[in-house]
Structure formats: C-alpha cells, structure tokens
Design an enzyme around this catalytic site. Structure first.
Site, PDB file in Angstrom:
ATOM      1  CB  SER A 212      -0.862   0.104   1.255  1.00  0.00           C
ATOM      2  OG  SER A 212      -1.359  -1.094   1.658  1.00  0.00           O
TER       3      SER A 212
ATOM      4  CG  ASN B 265      -2.916   4.459   0.582  1.00  0.00           C
ATOM      5  OD1 ASN B 265      -4.147   4.521   0.574  1.00  0.00           O
ATOM      6  ND2 ASN B 265      -2.267   3.315   0.614  1.00  0.00           N
TER       7      ASN B 265
ATOM      8  CG  HIS C 256      -1.832   0.160  -4.361  1.00  0.00           C
ATOM      9  ND1 HIS C 256      -1.977   1.469  -3.964  1.00  0.00           N
ATOM     10  CD2 HIS C 256      -2.392  -0.585  -3.371  1.00  0.00           C
ATOM     11  CE1 HIS C 256      -2.588   1.511  -2.789  1.00  0.00           C
ATOM     12  NE2 HIS C 256      -2.860   0.282  -2.419  1.00  0.00           N
TER      13      HIS C 256
ATOM     14  CD  GLU D 275      -1.328   4.518  -6.511  1.00  0.00           C
ATOM     15  OE1 GLU D 275      -1.047   5.712  -6.435  1.00  0.00           O
ATOM     16  OE2 GLU D 275      -1.662   3.844  -5.511  1.00  0.00           O
TER      17      GLU D 275
HETATM   18  P1  NAI Z   1      -3.677 -10.096   5.055  1.00  0.00           P
HETATM   19  O1  NAI Z   1      -3.115 -10.029   6.410  1.00  0.00           O
HETATM   20  O2  NAI Z   1      -5.164 -10.234   4.883  1.00  0.00           O
HETATM   21  O3  NAI Z   1      -3.006 -11.294   4.235  1.00  0.00           O
HETATM   22  C1  NAI Z   1      -1.629 -11.527   4.176  1.00  0.00           C
HETATM   23  C2  NAI Z   1      -1.424 -12.993   3.867  1.00  0.00           C
HETATM   24  O4  NAI Z   1      -0.025 -13.230   3.652  1.00  0.00           O
HETATM   25  C3  NAI Z   1      -1.842 -13.934   5.024  1.00  0.00           C
HETATM   26  O5  NAI Z   1      -2.779 -14.884   4.552  1.00  0.00           O
HETATM   27  C4  NAI Z   1      -0.523 -14.595   5.452  1.00  0.00           C
HETATM   28  O6  NAI Z   1      -0.687 -15.932   5.893  1.00  0.00           O
HETATM   29  C5  NAI Z   1       0.276 -14.510   4.154  1.00  0.00           C
HETATM   30  N1  NAI Z   1       1.707 -14.643   4.387  1.00  0.00           N
HETATM   31  C6  NAI Z   1       2.479 -13.990   5.293  1.00  0.00           C
HETATM   32  N2  NAI Z   1       3.753 -14.423   5.211  1.00  0.00           N
HETATM   33  C7  NAI Z   1       3.793 -15.355   4.236  1.00  0.00           C
HETATM   34  C8  NAI Z   1       4.817 -16.177   3.686  1.00  0.00           C
HETATM   35  N3  NAI Z   1       6.064 -16.115   4.134  1.00  0.00           N
HETATM   36  N4  NAI Z   1       4.495 -17.027   2.683  1.00  0.00           N
HETATM   37  C9  NAI Z   1       3.235 -17.100   2.227  1.00  0.00           C
HETATM   38  N5  NAI Z   1       2.201 -16.347   2.705  1.00  0.00           N
HETATM   39  C10 NAI Z   1       2.484 -15.501   3.701  1.00  0.00           C
HETATM   40  O7  NAI Z   1      -3.137  -8.804   4.283  1.00  0.00           O
HETATM   41  P2  NAI Z   1      -3.842  -7.975   3.110  1.00  0.00           P
HETATM   42  O8  NAI Z   1      -4.783  -6.989   3.698  1.00  0.00           O
HETATM   43  O9  NAI Z   1      -4.287  -8.917   2.060  1.00  0.00           O
HETATM   44  O10 NAI Z   1      -2.591  -7.124   2.585  1.00  0.00           O
HETATM   45  C11 NAI Z   1      -1.629  -7.697   1.736  1.00  0.00           C
HETATM   46  C12 NAI Z   1      -0.832  -6.575   1.087  1.00  0.00           C
HETATM   47  O11 NAI Z   1      -1.736  -5.769   0.307  1.00  0.00           O
HETATM   48  C13 NAI Z   1      -0.189  -5.620   2.091  1.00  0.00           C
HETATM   49  O12 NAI Z   1       1.048  -5.193   1.570  1.00  0.00           O
HETATM   50  C14 NAI Z   1      -1.187  -4.468   2.185  1.00  0.00           C
HETATM   51  O13 NAI Z   1      -0.569  -3.260   2.562  1.00  0.00           O
HETATM   52  C15 NAI Z   1      -1.667  -4.404   0.748  1.00  0.00           C
HETATM   53  N6  NAI Z   1      -2.990  -3.803   0.532  1.00  0.00           N
HETATM   54  C16 NAI Z   1      -4.023  -4.067   1.396  1.00  0.00           C
HETATM   55  C17 NAI Z   1      -5.267  -3.508   1.162  1.00  0.00           C
HETATM   56  C18 NAI Z   1      -6.421  -3.807   2.058  1.00  0.00           C
HETATM   57  O14 NAI Z   1      -7.449  -3.093   1.981  1.00  0.00           O
HETATM   58  N7  NAI Z   1      -6.361  -4.830   2.904  1.00  0.00           N
HETATM   59  C19 NAI Z   1      -5.522  -2.613   0.002  1.00  0.00           C
HETATM   60  C20 NAI Z   1      -4.375  -2.485  -0.880  1.00  0.00           C
HETATM   61  C21 NAI Z   1      -3.150  -3.037  -0.591  1.00  0.00           C
END
Ligand code: NAI
Length: 290
Positions: free
Chosen positions: A127, A198, A148, A160
């Site tokens: 993000s 953001n 993004h 993005e």
């Molecule tokens: P989340 O916490 O829902 O999911 C992250 C996933 O990554 C988890 O399922 C976890 O088990 C997995 N993970 C962690 N370490 C790992 C590894 N070593 N190998 C394999 N899987 C692994 O996070 P979310 O919200 O999906 O965010 C993901 C990315 O997207 C972040 O960088 C966040 O900043 C970005 N983002 C999030 C948004 C949102 O609204 N949630 C919007 C836009 C970007």
C-alpha cells in the site's frame, strides 16, 4: 553496458511483454484471494500460495461466496492453491500480497530469486512501501514493479502502477497491457511514500478527523458534506472505519514519518480507538457503531 548486451536484454524483455500467461500470487489474505479471483474471472491460470492449507481453504470459500454461482466452476478451475513455492516456478508474473512488513516481503523475494525464471516479473501489492527499497532484495530490479490493487479487487476499477527507478519500460508496458486485459483502469505513478492514492486519501481522512476532534462538525455531517456535496460514495470517517482504524493508523504513521508532514499524524481520537480495540466495521465499532 555494451550495445549487444543491451539489445539482448531488450529482446528478452520484449518476449516478457508478449507473454504473461500464468500468474503466481503469494499471500491468500484479503488482497491475494481477491486478486486471484480477478485473474481467474479473466481466464488466467493462477497459483495462490500461502503458509497454511487452512488459509488457502478459507480463501477459496471466501472467493466462492463472492462469485456468481454460474462462474464458480470456471473460477475454481483456474485457481490452484499450494503451500509450496516450487509450484510458481513457471509463472510469468508473481504478485506478492503478504503482510505490510518490509522484512517479510524481502524474505519472500529471497525465495523468489531462487525459484523464478530469469524473466519473471515480480510485482508487489504494497500500500505504500518504497518500490526502490523493496527492489533492493530482488535479483532483477528491472523486472520489479508495484501493482496496487484496491479492496475489493473485483469491484474497484483502479490499478495504481508504481514504477521504481530501475523498473524497465517493458516491464511497465507488460503490466499496463495486462491491466487492460483484466478490465482495470491503470494509473502510473513514480515511487514515493503512499504513492498517489494513499497520500491523497489520508490527507483527506486526517483533515476530517481533525475537524471532528476540534468540534467543527460531527461525524455524520462531515461524511454528509463529502457524500452529498462532493459526490463521494462514502464519507471520509465512514471510510476510515471500513478500511480498519489500525490499518489507517499504521499507514498514517508511515506517511508522517517518511514525509515529515503533520497532515498525516494520527489524531488522538484515532490513537485511542485503536488502543481500545475499536477498529471499525470489522470489530463492530470504530467512529461509528455497527
Ligand atoms: P492479510 O493479512 O489479509 O493477508 C496476508 C497474507 O499473507 C496472510 O494470509 C498470510 O498468511 C500470508 N503470508 C504472510 N507471510 C507469508 C509467507 N512467508 N508465505 C506465504 N504467505 C504468507 O493482508 P492484506 O490486507 O491482504 O494485505 C496484503 C498486502 O496488500 C499488504 O502489503 C497491504 O498493505 C496491501 N494492501 C491491502 C489492502 C487492504 O485493503 N487490505 C488494500 C491495498 C493493498
């Protein structure tokens, strides 16, 4: 670099531009599962990788609940899940969507450096982390880029696209081309904390919270002004609750520290709601009650 070598690299990258056929996604959380759904809907084979089978199963159930029943066979047929990084070794594009933690992301790139093909494009869904900083951990920064997606990826039209200092034009073209193929409107930005999305969004949310905390208006009226007066589908305070106040706080802290700009400093009310565990819609209460 010699001209011959530079031409060879260009030819190799031209090939990349023409053939993103299979996509690997690391992280099956909120974003990874949604991104997998988008590509599967557009008939791209996807390999979705996470640490645990239970997370992958939960991801598939969640995607099913958000897919029209008549499309589920197609979508599920295109998504392979695995806890093994070896399964993504023949992917042309890998999108990293793990936690917003620089070390975790860099560890993933170390693994990808050993698993991927030489010409695989690696993209991050961060993000706001610096693409240039993240690129330090990848073997070929010319093939590294920010993609993004917004939440939820199936609904939100924007992609993005963040270009790092070393991202090649061919990598950029490949991603813009792909973005069209999956029905997204892409916007290209240079690397900078919070990118454009953001930085604008949290300047607005921060100002709305300061107006609230100074008693200039109440939350309902601040939100109504932006909804009815500016045609925003959600007011900034409702939106903060929707995003999650912990996530808002983290992003604002990061922007405040990186840009040294007071506009992004988390406000006292935001800090105290996060401390109390009132994180917005996901916990039943934030600025509003649900
Ligand atoms: P989340 O916490 O829902 O999911 C992250 C996933 O990554 C988890 O399922 C976890 O088990 C997995 N993970 C962690 N370490 C790992 C590894 N070593 N190998 C394999 N899987 C692994 O996070 P979310 O919200 O999906 O965010 C993901 C990315 O997207 C972040 O960088 C966040 O900043 C970005 N983002 C999030 C948004 C949102 O609204 N949630 C919007 C836009 C970007």
């Amino acid at each position: 670099m010699s001209e011959v070598r530079s031409q060879k690299i260009h030819r190799r990258e031209d090939k990349v531009h023409k053939r993103i056929k299979k996509i690997g996604i690391i992280g099956a959380g909120t974003m990874g599962r949604g991104i997998a759904q988008v590509f599967a809907l557009y008939d791209y084979p996807v390999v979705l990788v996470d640490e645990k089978e239970t997370i992958l199963q939960d991801a598939l159930n969640n995607v099913k609940s958000r897919t029209e029943p008549e499309l589920w066979n197609k979508v599920s047929g295109h998504i392979e899940t695995s806890t093994n990084f070896e399964k993504i070794k023949d992917c042309d594009l890998i999108i990293e969507a793990v936690f917003e933690n620089m070390d975790v992301k860099k560890e993933i790139y170390n693994v990808l450096n050993n698993v991927c093909k030489n010409d695989t494009i690696i993209a991050t869904n961060t993000s706001g982390f610096s693409i240039n900083k993240l690129a330090e951990a990848v073997e070929k920064p010319s093939c590294f880029i920010g993609m993004h997606f917004m939440n939820p990826p199936k609904v939100m039209k924007l992609l993005e696209v963040i270009k790092g200092e070393k991202t090649s034009e061919n990598t950029l073209k490949s991603i813009l081309d792909l973005s069209k193929k999956i029905g997204k409107n892409s916007a290209v930005v240079n690397d900078s904390p919070g990118f454009v999305s953001n930085r604008l969004l949290f300047a607005l949310i921060g100002e709305a919270l300061r107006l609230l905390e100074k008693g200039i208006s109440d939350k309902e009226d601040i939100d109504a002004i932006m909804k009815c007066g500016m045609n925003h589908p959600m007011g900034p305070i409702e939106l903060a609750d929707f995003i999650g106040l912990d996530i808002c706080r983290n992003i604002m802290t990061y922007l405040y520290e990186s840009l040294k700009d007071e506009r992004y400093k988390p406000t006292p009310m935001l800090e105290s709601l996060v401390k109390e565990g009132k994180l917005g819609g996901k916990t039943g209460e934030g600025f509003y009650k649900y």
